[in-house]
Design an enzyme around this catalytic site. Structure first.
Site, short mmCIF file in Angstrom:
data_model
loop_
_atom_site.label_atom_id
_atom_site.label_comp_id
_atom_site.label_asym_id
_atom_site.label_seq_id
_atom_site.Cartn_x
_atom_site.Cartn_y
_atom_site.Cartn_z
CG HIS A 117 -1.72 1.23 1.34
ND1 HIS A 117 -2.61 1.66 0.38
CD2 HIS A 117 -1.69 2.20 2.30
CE1 HIS A 117 -3.12 2.81 0.75
NE2 HIS A 117 -2.58 3.16 1.90
CE LYS B 82 -9.08 7.00 -0.46
NZ LYS B 82 -9.00 5.54 -0.55
NE ARG C 108 -10.54 4.76 2.98
CZ ARG C 108 -11.27 3.83 2.36
NH1 ARG C 108 -12.45 3.49 2.82
NH2 ARG C 108 -10.83 3.26 1.27
C1 R5P Z 1 -6.40 3.15 0.40
O1 R5P Z 1 -5.95 4.30 0.38
C2 R5P Z 1 -6.17 2.16 -0.69
O2 R5P Z 1 -5.29 2.62 -1.66
C3 R5P Z 1 -7.47 1.76 -1.34
O3 R5P Z 1 -7.99 2.87 -2.03
C4 R5P Z 1 -8.45 1.32 -0.34
O4 R5P Z 1 -7.86 0.43 0.55
C5 R5P Z 1 -9.63 0.66 -0.97
O5 R5P Z 1 -10.56 0.30 0.02
P1 R5P Z 1 -12.10 0.33 -0.27
O6 R5P Z 1 -12.35 -0.56 -1.45
O7 R5P Z 1 -12.71 -0.16 0.98
O8 R5P Z 1 -12.47 1.77 -0.55
#
Ligand code: R5P
Length: 304
Positions: free
Chosen positions: A127, A193, A195
């Site tokens: 990641h 993004k 979150r």
């Molecule tokens: C997080 O920053 C990762 O790069 C992915 O975007 C993330 O883990 C995806 O998770 P989900 O499908 O739950 O949004």
């Protein structure tokens, strides 16, 4: 070389064995009623280079314990070298403290792996590169970018032909997306993004950086778990008048039910690697699986 398989991704180990023209080494894993796991190695490991393939997905804690037990046995049996092949490293999203009091879980996972007795390790599209700093053994960090480029090139028409643009689902994948775009000789954009830290499937805001109007978009991400990130990115692209969107992601975690969600989504096409075994029930119509077996085999032959 003795190539062992943990129980998380036997299919992939079989394919790696095929690439290496060898067989999967014999072992036995037993799960007790209380869910404890016990590994038994059924080969003479002394002076051998032993490799253990294990994806830490679906039941990460259990598979981590199983993998570490292999190393513990092989070390005592005096293997010449023990290599962990971990195509999907769970906890890699927990690599820093976002809020006071949080654990840096992946640091702990890295230390388990070394303590268990592994001498080195092969990882795929972790990641965040920061994760690699926590490993105090040599790590080969592989990328699926060239495999995806080859796959998209072969299916160029299905991905929309000439007018493609690669869009990183968030800022974390910019490097990967830029690489993919440059190999394919197409445009590149990314989504910013934010979150929610309380509710991890909630994307607070998304902002598309750059132009996708009248383009065929390929969204890229490292992990698809709930699907929230890539679905939001797709929505953003379509709102900005992209023609169609497809998705490529290295690790298809697909937490419960996301296969249906994604199959019925706006994506034209979805591709993940076999870093995680999808079994038969997770396979859905729009999904293609790109195998990483040749990549791992090459890495075992050339680097380890
Ligand atoms: C997080 O920053 C990762 O790069 C992915 O975007 C993330 O883990 C995806 O998770 P989900 O499908 O739950 O949004």
């Amino acid at each position: 070389m003795l190539l062992f398989s943990g129980s998380s991704n036997i299919l992939l180990t079989d394919k790696v064995a095929g690439e290496l023209n060898t067989r999967v080494a014999q072992s036995e894993t037993v799960r007790f009623a209380d869910s404890e796991v016990r590994v038994r190695v059924l080969e003479e490991a002394r002076k051998e280079h032993c490799v253990v393939v294990q994806s830490l997905a679906k039941s990460p804690d259990l598979f981590l314990m199983e993998m570490c037990q292999f190393a513990e046995v092989l070390k005592r049996e005096k293997a010449a070298k023990i290599t962990a092949v971990i195509p999907y490293l769970s906890y890699s999203r927990q690599h820093r403290v976002n809020r006071k009091g949080e654990s840096i879980s992946v640091k702990l996972v890295a230390s388990f792996i070394k303590t268990a007795g592994f001498d080195d390790c092969i990882l795929l599209d972790v990641h965040d590169e920061e994760v690699l700093n926590y490993f105090k053994i040599p790590v080969q960090h592989l990328s699926a970018v060239e495999l995806f480029a080859e796959y998209i090139d072969q299916k160029r028409e299905e991905f929309g032909g000439a007018d493609l643009v690669v869009v990183s689902a968030d800022e974390g994948r910019i490097g990967f997306a830029q690489n993919l775009a440059s190999i394919l000789e197409v445009g590149f954009a990314f989504v910013q993004k934010e979150r929610s830290l309380e509710q991890t499937d909630l994307i607070m805001s998304n902002k598309l950086q750059s132009e996708v109007k009248n383009k065929e978009v390929i969204i890229v991400d490292d992990i698809v778990s709930t699907g929230a990130t890539v679905l939001q990115a797709a929505k953003e692209c379509l709102e900005k008048s992209a023609f169609h969107v497809s998705l490529v992601a290295t690790h298809g975690v697909f937490s419960t039910g996301e296969n249906v969600l994604l199959n019925e989504s706006v994506f034209n096409k979805i591709a993940v690697t076999d870093s995680i075994d999808q079994g038969s029930k997770n396979i859905f119509e729009k999904l293609d699986i790109v195998t990483i077996a040749p990549l791992i085999a090459r890495s075992l032959l050339n680097f380890v």
